[in-house]
Design an enzyme around this catalytic site. Structure first.
Site, PDB file in Angstrom:
ATOM      1  N   HIS A  81     -18.653 -95.278  38.529  1.00  0.00           N
ATOM      2  CA  HIS A  81     -19.726 -94.602  39.265  1.00  0.00           C
ATOM      3  C   HIS A  81     -19.198 -93.954  40.537  1.00  0.00           C
ATOM      4  O   HIS A  81     -19.436 -92.779  40.799  1.00  0.00           O
ATOM      5  CB  HIS A  81     -20.828 -95.622  39.593  1.00  0.00           C
ATOM      6  CG  HIS A  81     -21.958 -95.041  40.390  1.00  0.00           C
ATOM      7  ND1 HIS A  81     -21.994 -95.109  41.765  1.00  0.00           N
ATOM      8  CD2 HIS A  81     -23.045 -94.343  40.015  1.00  0.00           C
ATOM      9  CE1 HIS A  81     -23.084 -94.496  42.202  1.00  0.00           C
ATOM     10  NE2 HIS A  81     -23.742 -94.020  41.143  1.00  0.00           N
ATOM     11  N   CYS A  88     -18.268 -82.560  28.453  1.00  0.00           N
ATOM     12  CA  CYS A  88     -18.767 -82.841  29.799  1.00  0.00           C
ATOM     13  C   CYS A  88     -18.254 -84.158  30.347  1.00  0.00           C
ATOM     14  O   CYS A  88     -18.632 -84.590  31.418  1.00  0.00           O
ATOM     15  CB  CYS A  88     -20.294 -82.807  29.826  1.00  0.00           C
ATOM     16  SG  CYS A  88     -21.026 -84.076  28.785  1.00  0.00           S
ATOM     17  N   GLY A 144     -18.989 -86.269  25.143  1.00  0.00           N
ATOM     18  CA  GLY A 144     -18.939 -87.186  26.281  1.00  0.00           C
ATOM     19  C   GLY A 144     -17.668 -88.005  26.117  1.00  0.00           C
ATOM     20  O   GLY A 144     -17.669 -89.092  25.553  1.00  0.00           O
ATOM     21  N   ASP A 166     -17.270 -91.925  27.288  1.00  0.00           N
ATOM     22  CA  ASP A 166     -17.660 -92.960  26.335  1.00  0.00           C
ATOM     23  C   ASP A 166     -16.841 -92.864  25.048  1.00  0.00           C
ATOM     24  O   ASP A 166     -16.509 -93.878  24.439  1.00  0.00           O
ATOM     25  CB  ASP A 166     -19.159 -92.849  26.010  1.00  0.00           C
ATOM     26  CG  ASP A 166     -19.998 -93.596  27.040  1.00  0.00           C
ATOM     27  OD1 ASP A 166     -19.671 -94.766  27.316  1.00  0.00           O
ATOM     28  OD2 ASP A 166     -20.943 -92.999  27.589  1.00  0.00           O
TER      29      ASP A 166
END
Ligand code: PEP
Ligand code: MG
Length: 875
Positions: free
Chosen positions: A451, A835, A769, A772
């Site tokens: 994060h 992304c 993505g 992940d």
């Protein structure tokens, strides 16, 4: 067969035969540079040496002798001559550069007689003896294979006897003694005296280079780097030149342009009557190259012309080493010069403007990662740093500030104008206000996609994460690293480009964006095929992204809108709701807020697509932690003061426990939430289309893309697609408006990639993505791996790179290829992008170009570098 080549007989493309070094010397000679003359004995000779059982191929030394005559003519010196002796260097040089092979032998050709000539020619007996001493030592070590330390011991003993510390303090008398001792040692160890005959020295040195091809270090190196063992090495024999033969001699280094600013002027330094070593040893202070113009105008003139020639030839700024021997200029080496980011852009721009290179070539001259530096504050390169730890370089730029461990406190102190650095074990969406207020972020846990890293990068704020050596104690408000303790309020600095954590404040350089920078980037746009979008969650970020040249948003993480003081209560109410009614009530408060967010972002990106992803993270991320609640309820129980609050907290704890998952990353998140709580996604979809209607009516041309995260099956997509279309249709007819929108999915799980052909039936776009997808392809937790075992994997070369930074083209890339192929087969022209964090990493961008993606998306600050990388991939 021909084994020996004069430098002027070779070419740059003859690396296999002449080795890299030989081919390079040949190239320089042939473009007219005054390279000290010499010859290369080919790799074929080395192969033959081994082929016939480790013997010198017949006739090879005759050939060497013959070419030596030419070298003698070229230099006006003679091998073994008493008045003007030719001395040579002998170097190995294979096709691939190979540390581990033989070191260089310098000054070969020296003996008791020629050393006296060298002394009188340089008018420096000490220098001549020192050169002789070094030669004997190198020869003894690499040719005679005597242990290096025996030479070192003899030298050391002499220094002790003389009571001095450094080599250069030894007098010529002492050096004479060292030479005698070396020679005695050689004779007693080998049974032969040191060879005085230069030709014998040369023969033995050449043979030693051949032998060194198969020494242990070389074999290990080749095995490690998968270099074939049968290539052999070439041997370069080159005449030595001396810059210390009087005041008409000298030595220096120069760049063809200023390496820190890029300005087109010769930049460098020189010393008269000196050797290169004198510069390195710092005994004398070199002078700026401009003064050479006054002192030796003819030489300077010649050098200027050579610099020009070299730039034209290599089509790049050069870093040149030269020596002047008795009024004659020699070029010893030239290579592409290292330069700052600023210089890199200016050199590329000006070289193209000067017509030296094409625009495409100019674009290839700039390193994309360097562009990033220009957008951020940097630590002054001359600064002395007290580095106390090193973490991951998560977001570039440097920052200093007072250490703060709590986000609320960071915010409070920030408001008073204090510069703070937020230090956390890790951050969560809950820390966003602290991150906003801080100059930079330092975390002890979490990787490049954590994060803190993602958010900081998005804001262009420096961040070092996963800095495991620091131990944070929140209760004591301090962290320790080794013996050192840093307390709240102490000042530290971080360098998010290198991962360094530094004690105290450091001097910084502000970013400078030049006009050349913008022009070079506009050239990039002419050549790139990939679109470059940005990951942005707020209108401000979207605006910034536009300024940096993004043409759309590739990812809006809507969960970032669920935070903030005024929203969290409703988000929590939504999560804690016992009935559908209760949940709908909470959602009704969130809807206008989300609508406002989407309105702002869509408007800021008017005319360009905005990909909005529906809620992704597991719900418990929005609730307080179990630990926190346990402490609170325990305290409330003990004091017994507020039974009502206690009941509330206990209820909350129960819910948190119920939501607890062992592997939240693999748990109840992504579109699984949309399946179990359809009303959450419905609210978000409604908010998107309400905003779209509003803007359409106001005359804006907006292009929302609704994106479903973490899908694994077409049945999920079918459900969401139908829902989205229904809500969109209803919104249009209710408002009597028409707008454009599309529906698609993230591809971030292996199953999705494998079944992409099926998913494409209900998807108008895909977006990889890769955060992940990397996590799930490797089975590596993206929050833990980088702090625990991954560095070890990279260090030991089990993996070449950290796959969370550099896309793993082999594994993850294979899944991407499958998905592209499957998706486009089912739906020709399917829009596909990326992304994940890899969308702003140059080699990954090149891969995305190669497999035919339509866009890459990265944080706004990385948009310029992605534009350049995309252009480079297309050129
Ligand atoms: C990803 O997984 O690559 C991605 C972009 O989504 P997030 O990082 O939000 O999981
Ligand atoms: Mg993801």
């Amino acid at each position: 067969p021909k084994y020996v080549y004069l430098f002027k007989e070779g070419r740059a493309d003859m690396r296999a035969l002449l080795g890299g070094k030989g081919a390079n010397l040949a190239e320089m000679t042939n473009i007219g540079l005054p390279v000290p003359p010499g010859m290369t004995i080919s790799t074929e000779a080395c192969k033959e040496y081994y082929h016939i059982g480790g013997k010198m191929p017949a006739g090879i030394m005759d050939e060497v002798k013959q070419y030596l005559t030419t070298v003698e003519e070229q230099t006006g010196k003679k091998f073994g001559d008493l008045s003007n002796p030719l001395l040579v260097s002998v170097r190995s040089g294979a096709m691939f550069s190979m540390p581990g092979m033989m070191d260089t032998i310098l000054n070969l050709g020296l003996n008791e007689q020629t050393v006296q000539s060298l002394a009188s020619n340089t008018d420096n007996l000490r220098f001549a003896y020192d050169a002789f001493r070094r030669f004997i030592q190198m020869f003894g070590d690499v040719v005679l294979e005597l242990p290096k330390h025996e030479f070192e011991n003899l030298l050391h003993r002499q220094k002790e006897e003389q009571g001095v510390t450094y080599d250069q303090e030894l007098t010529s008398e002492s050096l004479r003694k060292v030479i005698n001792n070396y020679k005695e040692m050689i004779e007693s160890e080998t049974g032969h005296p040191f060879p005085e005959d230069p030709m014998v020295q040369l023969t033995m040195a050449i043979e030693a280079v051949f032998r060194s091809w198969n020494n242990d270090r070389a074999i290990i190196y080749r095995n490690l780097n998968k270099i074939p063992h049968d290539l052999g090495t070439a041997v370069n024999v080159q005449s030595m030149v001396f810059g210390n033969m009087g005041n008409d001699s000298g030595t220096g280094v120069a760049f063809t342009r200023n390496p820190s600013t890029g300005e087109n002027v010769l930049y460098g330094e020189f010393l008269t009557n000196a050797q290169g070593e004198d510069v390195v040893a710092g005994i004398r202070t070199p002078r700026p190259i401009a003064q050479l113009k006054e002192e030796m105008p003819v030489i300077y003139d010649q050098f200027e012309k050579i610099a020009d020639l070299l730039e034209r030839h290599y089509k790049n700024m050069q870093d040149i080493e030269f020596t002047i021997e008795r009024g004659r200029l020699y070029i010893l080496q030239t290579r592409n010069g290292k330069r700052t980011a600023q210089a890199s852009v200016r050199v590329a721009y000006e070289m193209a403007k000067e017509g030296l290179i094409t625009k495409q070539a100019a674009l290839l001259l700039v390193e994309p990662n360097q562009l990033d530096q220009l957008l951020h504050r940097q630590i002054d390169s001359g600064a002395k740093l007290n580095v106390i730890a090193k973490g991951l370089p998560a977001s570039p730029g440097a920052a200093s500030g007072k250490v703060v461990f709590d986000s609320d406190e960071a915010e409070r102190m920030g408001k008073t104008g204090a510069k703070v650095l937020l230090v956390r074990m890790e951050t969560t969406p809950d820390d966003i206000h602290g991150i906003v207020a801080a100059q930079g972020i330092l975390t002890s846990r979490g990787g490049m996609t954590s994060h803190a890293a993602v958010v900081a990068r998005g804001m262009g704020k420096p961040c070092v994460c996963g800095c495991e050596p620091i131990r944070i104690d929140y209760a004591k408000e301090e962290f320790t690293v080794g013996q050192l303790t840093v307390k709240k309020g102490d000042i530290i600095s971080i360098d998010g480009s290198s991962g360094q954590v530094i004690l105290g404040e450091v001097p910084m350089k502000e970013p400078e964006i030049s006009s050349e920078y913008s022009i070079v980037l506009s050239w990039a746009d002419e050549y790139k095929r990939l679109e470059v979008r940005a990951n942005a969650d707020t209108p401000e970020d979207a605006k910034k992204a536009r300024e940096f040249g993004a043409t759309g948003i590739g990812l809006t993480r809507t969960e970032h809108m669920f935070m903030g003081q005024e929203r969290l209560p409703f988000v929590q109410q939504m999560i804690l709701a016992e009935t559908l009614e209760e949940r709908l009530e909470a959602l009704s408060h969130l809807l206008p807020m989300q609508q406002g967010d989407f309105y702002g972002i869509l408007k800021a990106m008017e005319g360009y697509p905005v990909c909005i992803r529906l809620l992704d993270p597991p719900l418990h991320e929005f609730l307080p932690s179990q630990e926190e609640l346990l402490i609170e309820t325990t305290e409330l129980k003990i004091t017994g003061k507020d039974p009502k609050l206690l009941a509330e907290k206990q209820q909350l704890l129960k819910k948190v426990r119920a939501l607890h998952e062992f592997n939240p990353m693999l748990g109840h998140r992504g579109c699984r939430l949309g399946i179990t709580f359809p009303e959450i996604y419905e609210m978000q979809i409604q908010a998107i289309f309400n905003a779209t209607v509003e803007l359409t009516k106001e005359g804006y041309n907006v292009l929302p893309e609704v994106e479903i995260p973490l899908t694994i099956d077409v049945n999920e997509m079918k459900i969401f697609k139908e829902k989205i279309v229904a809500i969109a249709e209803a919104a249009m007819s209710a408002a009597n408006a028409k707008f454009h929108y599309s529906v698609g999915t993230m591809i971030e799980l292996p199953r999705a990639a494998l079944l992409a052909d099926e998913l494409a039936e209900y998807s108008e776009f895909f977006s990889f993505g890769t955060n992940d997808l990397t996590q799930t392809t490797f089975g590596f937790s993206r929050d833990d791996a980088e702090g625990k075992f991954l560095p070890n994997y990279v260090e030991r070369k089990i993996l070449k790179e950290n796959p969370f930074i550099v896309l793993d083209q082999k594994g993850v890339g294979k899944l991407m290829r499958i998905a592209v192929e499957g998706g486009r087969k089912a739906r020709p022209g399917l829009l596909i992008g990326i992304c994940g964090e890899h969308g702003g990493e140059p080699s990954s961008v090149a891969f995305c170009h190669q497999i035919g993606l339509d866009f890459v998306s990265c944080s706004p600050y990385r948009v310029p570098l992605a534009r350049l990388a995309a252009a480079q991939a297309a050129i």
